[in-house]
Every structure is written in structure tokens, then in C-alpha cells.
Scaffold this motif. Structure first.
Motif, PDB file in Angstrom:
ATOM      1  N   ILE C  28       0.912  -1.261   0.176  1.00 35.72           N
ATOM      2  CA  ILE C  28      -0.241   0.184  -0.459  1.00 35.72           C
ATOM      3  C   ILE C  28       1.043   1.325  -0.502  1.00 35.72           C
ATOM      4  O   ILE C  28       0.563   2.118  -0.565  1.00 35.72           O
ATOM      5  N   ASP C  34      -6.097  -1.600  -5.541  1.00 36.03           N
ATOM      6  CA  ASP C  34      -7.143  -2.086  -5.785  1.00 36.03           C
ATOM      7  C   ASP C  34      -7.359  -2.589  -4.889  1.00 36.03           C
ATOM      8  O   ASP C  34      -6.571  -3.981  -3.790  1.00 36.03           O
ATOM      9  N   ILE C  35      -8.472  -3.493  -3.789  1.00 34.07           N
ATOM     10  CA  ILE C  35      -8.928  -4.061  -2.830  1.00 34.07           C
ATOM     11  C   ILE C  35      -8.030  -5.968  -3.024  1.00 34.07           C
ATOM     12  O   ILE C  35      -7.221  -5.923  -2.565  1.00 34.07           O
ATOM     13  N   VAL C  38      -4.283  -5.521  -2.895  1.00 35.31           N
ATOM     14  CA  VAL C  38      -3.845  -5.403  -1.666  1.00 35.31           C
ATOM     15  C   VAL C  38      -3.556  -6.911  -1.014  1.00 35.31           C
ATOM     16  O   VAL C  38      -3.231  -7.318  -0.530  1.00 35.31           O
ATOM     17  N   PHE C  82      -6.044  -4.020   4.462  1.00 34.17           N
ATOM     18  CA  PHE C  82      -6.380  -3.178   3.765  1.00 34.17           C
ATOM     19  C   PHE C  82      -7.764  -2.433   3.909  1.00 34.17           C
ATOM     20  O   PHE C  82      -7.708  -1.046   3.673  1.00 34.17           O
ATOM     21  N   VAL C  83      -8.083  -2.656   5.504  1.00 35.34           N
ATOM     22  CA  VAL C  83      -9.533  -2.065   6.489  1.00 35.34           C
ATOM     23  C   VAL C  83      -8.808  -0.936   6.527  1.00 35.34           C
ATOM     24  O   VAL C  83      -8.847   0.562   6.655  1.00 35.34           O
ATOM     25  N   GLY C  85      -5.215   0.389   6.626  1.00 36.18           N
ATOM     26  CA  GLY C  85      -4.604   1.034   6.095  1.00 36.18           C
ATOM     27  C   GLY C  85      -3.146   1.320   6.235  1.00 36.18           C
ATOM     28  O   GLY C  85      -2.531   0.875   7.586  1.00 36.18           O
ATOM     29  N   LEU C  86      -3.156   2.660   6.026  1.00 39.45           N
ATOM     30  CA  LEU C  86      -2.170   3.289   7.131  1.00 39.45           C
ATOM     31  C   LEU C  86      -2.096   3.905   7.871  1.00 39.45           C
ATOM     32  O   LEU C  86      -1.517   4.750   8.529  1.00 39.45           O
TER      33      LEU C  86
END
Lengths: 211, 211, 211
Positions: C28, C34-35, C38, C82-83, C85-86
Motif C-alpha cells: 500500500i 485496489d482491494i 492489496v 486493506f481496511v 490501511g496506513l
């Protein structure tokens, strides 16, 4: 479904031709290649996904490598792309439709081969998707693109849905042919909707680079 | 030809050393690597093509992985490149000649192994070329170069010609040793002509980026 | 050591989760995904090394592919990345520690599997290192990074040391469990020292690009 029937093989070879043509054209657009590069990348796009599937299934040598028709049709697709080159850009849309047909066919045939060789539900779905998108991914790696399947639009998702429908239908006892047909048609339609309306899969939250 | 004879193995190991040395030097020129990177890329250049060939032939574990001499010689080539580094640039031409010898030897030995394991004519030729150029291609992918075999000069073509002559000679009943010698020598000469005169394979029509 | 014991499998799955999480987060940070991208890259980071090991050992289909728990845990790690994230960047340090644990476990379990299947001393060490660093390398190739294992810090070296200790202990008749524990702990400690003090492996002489 008998994966050695003339109808099945003819459809499969049509998919191979479409993938080789589209794969080689994509490569020409992005990288500076000679004839060896164009034909090699076309063949890899067309045959790479099935090879990775057969390696994971221990079905070696890969079918696409054992049967000379696959190698010949894939080389022909790459050669047509080399000779016609960017003048095929006028045919971009028909070629995309053909590519979507190849995607659909490879997704269901890959999942079917996994089931035939006795892997589980989830694995068969993943194998279908690998067969469909693996060749294009290998091509993108060789020409230094981030594989489009990871970043853009609906490409892996229709393949996963098509393979899932094939596997679910098979489990529900619907028979291979109806399951494969439903899976392939749904995959094809989702893919074309994605192309037509430029639908994107969700991105991670906070992705500031989102255009 | 007995691919386990001392002469054959000695020649093969010489090719492995040349590929590891040249492969590691190419990697040093392009990417910022530490000792692990340089040695790994040298070994991958030398052994990668044979590994892909053995995976496709279902001859696993790969020969180059089973026999400790291959791993040792490949690691030695990578280490020499690491220690001597860019000071080997003075020897660029002898190293290129050695690399051409490795290319020739790998092309015929790869095709020969394919025939021994019963694949068809076209497949044996492709396997010879994969053995010869596969390792360098994997290296280029890891250091983010478009593989030179796809873009520049005569590299894949001599390998294909050498493998083709070996297979054709074998089919014509000429015996393995004469066929392999002719194939290797022709491959070697074409490659050296390509290096000397900077011959390029044809590019797609309308490639405006052509220099 | 029984590689099918519940303790071993639980530790292995913890490593898979850590690798999938860290691998997806790395992806990421670098590429616009996209999903599908990832989750795929998280799964590939977690399972890729074991797959390459099983291909080279002819232990196909790969374990990580046959056992649904591996696929599920790897997909879960990718989805969490993914959910969240950063926003997981706050947890960067605990995640690195978890990743070092995965590295250690994969290095010894990969070498152990090699020994179980009868490969030699050097090959078992290399297989341990491939299991530990192979998945991250495949991820880096797909997102167009030069694999960090080739360029930066102590990552491959602790894996090689850990696998070497396991193999040496096994040869010395110390038993699998003590050897594996020593190998994994030493690998873990070296890796954490590398992270803490930013230790680098040696570079080629005359590398002017050295910062």
C-alpha cells in the motif's frame, strides 16, 4: 465437461489467440521491443496463466506446453501483433471484447481443471483466477509495469466470480457444462460492464493518490 | 551424448561460472546491491534458466539444485564479481566471449534434456532457449530492467538457432555429439557477430522510438 | 520435529498472518492498488516463499495451497491491512517484530522441510532462506521495487544463519526441536539488531552511489 472435446479445445485456442494478440499489443505500447520480445510476451500472456496453474497442480509438463497447437496459435497471435503493430489500435474495442471472452473461458476452465485434479473449493476458485490473469501479470512484470490486475478496473473480480459460479454449480450438482456456461457468461458481462463504464474496485482508505 | 560425462559436466560448470560472473557484474552496474544481492543475482543468472526448464519438464528437484557443484561454482562466480567489482570492466570483452560460450552450451544442453525426456520438436527448441536466456531474464526482472533479451541485439535468436540445429540433427539421425557441436558453434558465432557489429533484431513497424 | 503438530501449525499460521499484514502494508505504501491488489500481495508475501520451496522440492501442490487455513489466514492478514490501511503506521514497530518472528520461523521450517525430503546440507540452508524471503521478493517484483532483500539491511543474512544453525544442529544429532529453537532465536535477534541499529551488509568496492 470433457476438456478434451473438439468444441472445448477450439474455444480454448480462440482464447489463447485473443490473449496473445492483446498481450503483444499491450507490450508494444509500453516497451521498446524487437520481434523476439513481442512474440515472447504474446505467448507468455496467452500461456503463462495455464502454466502457473499446472505447476501448482503438479500437472507437468503443462498442457499448453505439451500440445503444439497451443504454442502455434499463441505464436501466431504474437506475430500478427508484431506485423500489424499499432495499426491494430483501430480494432482496440473488438480486441478487448475478444480478450474478455478469453478471460471468461480461462477462469472457468482453470477452476474446472482444479476440481478434476481434486483440490478444494477455495483453491479451485483461486486457480481459475490465476489461469485467467496469470499470463498478463507475468507480461506486465517483464515490461516493468505494476500488473494492471492489481491496480485497475474490473479484471480479477469477474474472473473470481466466474470461477466461483463454476465451482458452486459443480458442488450443487448442476453439471459441468451449465455451471461453466453460467460462470463464463457472468464473467464476460461483468468484464464488459467494467470496460464500458470504467468501474473501479475499492481502494484503501486514505489513499490520497486517488485521482 | 552422455550428459553426465566428466567432459560435459566440466563444460557445463564453465558456462555456469561465466553466467554467474557476467550476471553479477550486470547487476552491480544497474542496481545498488549488497553482498547478498550480488551473489544471489549471479547464482540466479547462472542457474535460473535450468531451473525453469526442469520445472516445465517435471524433472524436480532441478539438477542445478541437486548437485552441490553447480551451487558452489555459481556462488564462486558471484563472489568474484562482488570482490573484483567494476574493476573487471577492463575484462568486459573476454567476459562477453565466455558468456557467449555459456549461452551456446546451455541452448544445446537444454534442448537435449528436453528430447531425452520425450517432449516434441518445437518444445525442445523452446526449452533450449529458456535454459539459455531464462536466468538473465529473472535477474533483469529483479533489478527492474526490461529483460535485455526482449529488446536488444542478438541474444535469444542465436540460442533458438543453436537449439534448432541440435534438434534437427538429432531427428536426422546425425547423433547427439555432432549435432550439439554444430548447434553450439553456430550459436556462438552468431552471438559474437551480434556483439561485434551490434546487430539488432527487427522492431515493430511504426516504432517511432527506434533510435 | 513434527511439522504437523498443533503447536507448529499455530506458530506457522502466526507467521503467515504477520507476513500477510506487513506485506500488504508495504504494498500500500509503494503502489496505488485496489482491494484485489492489496489482498493478493499480502497473500503472495505470506505464501510465496513456501510455494517456491515446494516447487523446487517437487512437493506439489504446495502445502500452503492444499491447506485452507493458510489461504484463509493469509487473506485475513491482507484484508486487515486493506481496511486499517496506513492508520496501522502507528503499529509499525510491533508489526516489524512480528515480521521478524515470521522470518525466523519460516527460515527454520523451510530448511527442516528440505532435510525431511532428503536434500543436501547447502540446499536445505538455501531452501530455508527462500522460504523466508521468497514471498517478499515476489511482492517487490510485482510492485516494481528492487527487492529489499537484495539491497538493504539484515534480512537475508539472519534467515541464512537461522537455517544454517538448524541444519548444523540436525547434522550434529542435537534433535530437531533444540536446533530449530536455536536457529529461530538467533535469526530473530540478528534481525531485530539490524532493525534497531540499521546495520547494512557489505557493498561492492567502488560503489560510488553508496550514500
Amino acid at each position: 465437461m470433457d476438456t478434451t472435446s473438439p468444441t472445448f479445445v477450439a474455444l480454448d485456442l480462440l482464447g489463447v489467440f485473443a490473449f496473445a494478440l492483446n498481450g503483444a499489443l499491450t507490450a508494444i505500447r509500453v516497451a521498446r521491443l524487437d520481434i523476439v520480445g513481442v512474440v515472447t510476451l504474446g505467448m507468455l500472456t496467452a500461456l503463462g496463466g495455464g502454466m502457473v496453474r499446472d505447476i501448482l497442480l503438479d500437472a507437468l509438463p503443462p498442457t499448453t506446453f505439451r500440445d503444439w497447437r497451443y504454442l502455434t496459435v499463441a505464436a501466431a497471435g504474437g506475430l500478427v501483433a508484431f506485423v500489424a503493430g499499432l495499426s491494430l489500435d483501430r480494432l482496440a474495442r473488438p480486441i478487448l471484447v475478444l480478450d474478455a471472452a478469453g478471460l471468461s473461458l480461462f477462469a472457468v476452465s482453470g477452476a474446472l481443471k482444479g476440481l478434476d485434479l481434486g483440490v478444494g473449493f477455495g483453491q479451485a476458485v483461486i486457480l481459475g483466477a490465476i489461469t485467467a490473469v496469470g499470463g498478463g501479470t507475468l507480461r506486465d512484470v517483464l515490461i516493468r509495469e505494476v500488473p494492471s490486475v492489481l491496480t485497475s478496473g474490473l479484471y480479477a473480480i469477474p474472473a473470481l466470480v466466474g470461477a466461483l459460479l463454476l465451482v458452486a454449480g459443480d458442488r450443487a450438482g448442476l453439471g459441468d457444462l451449465p455451471s461453466a456456461t453460467v460462470g463464463a457468461v457472468v464473467c464476460f458481462v461483468i468484464r464488459l460492464i467494467g470496460v464500458r463504464f470504467d468501474v473501479q474496485a475499492p481502494r484503501p482508505p486514505g489513499d490520497a493518490r486517488e485521482a
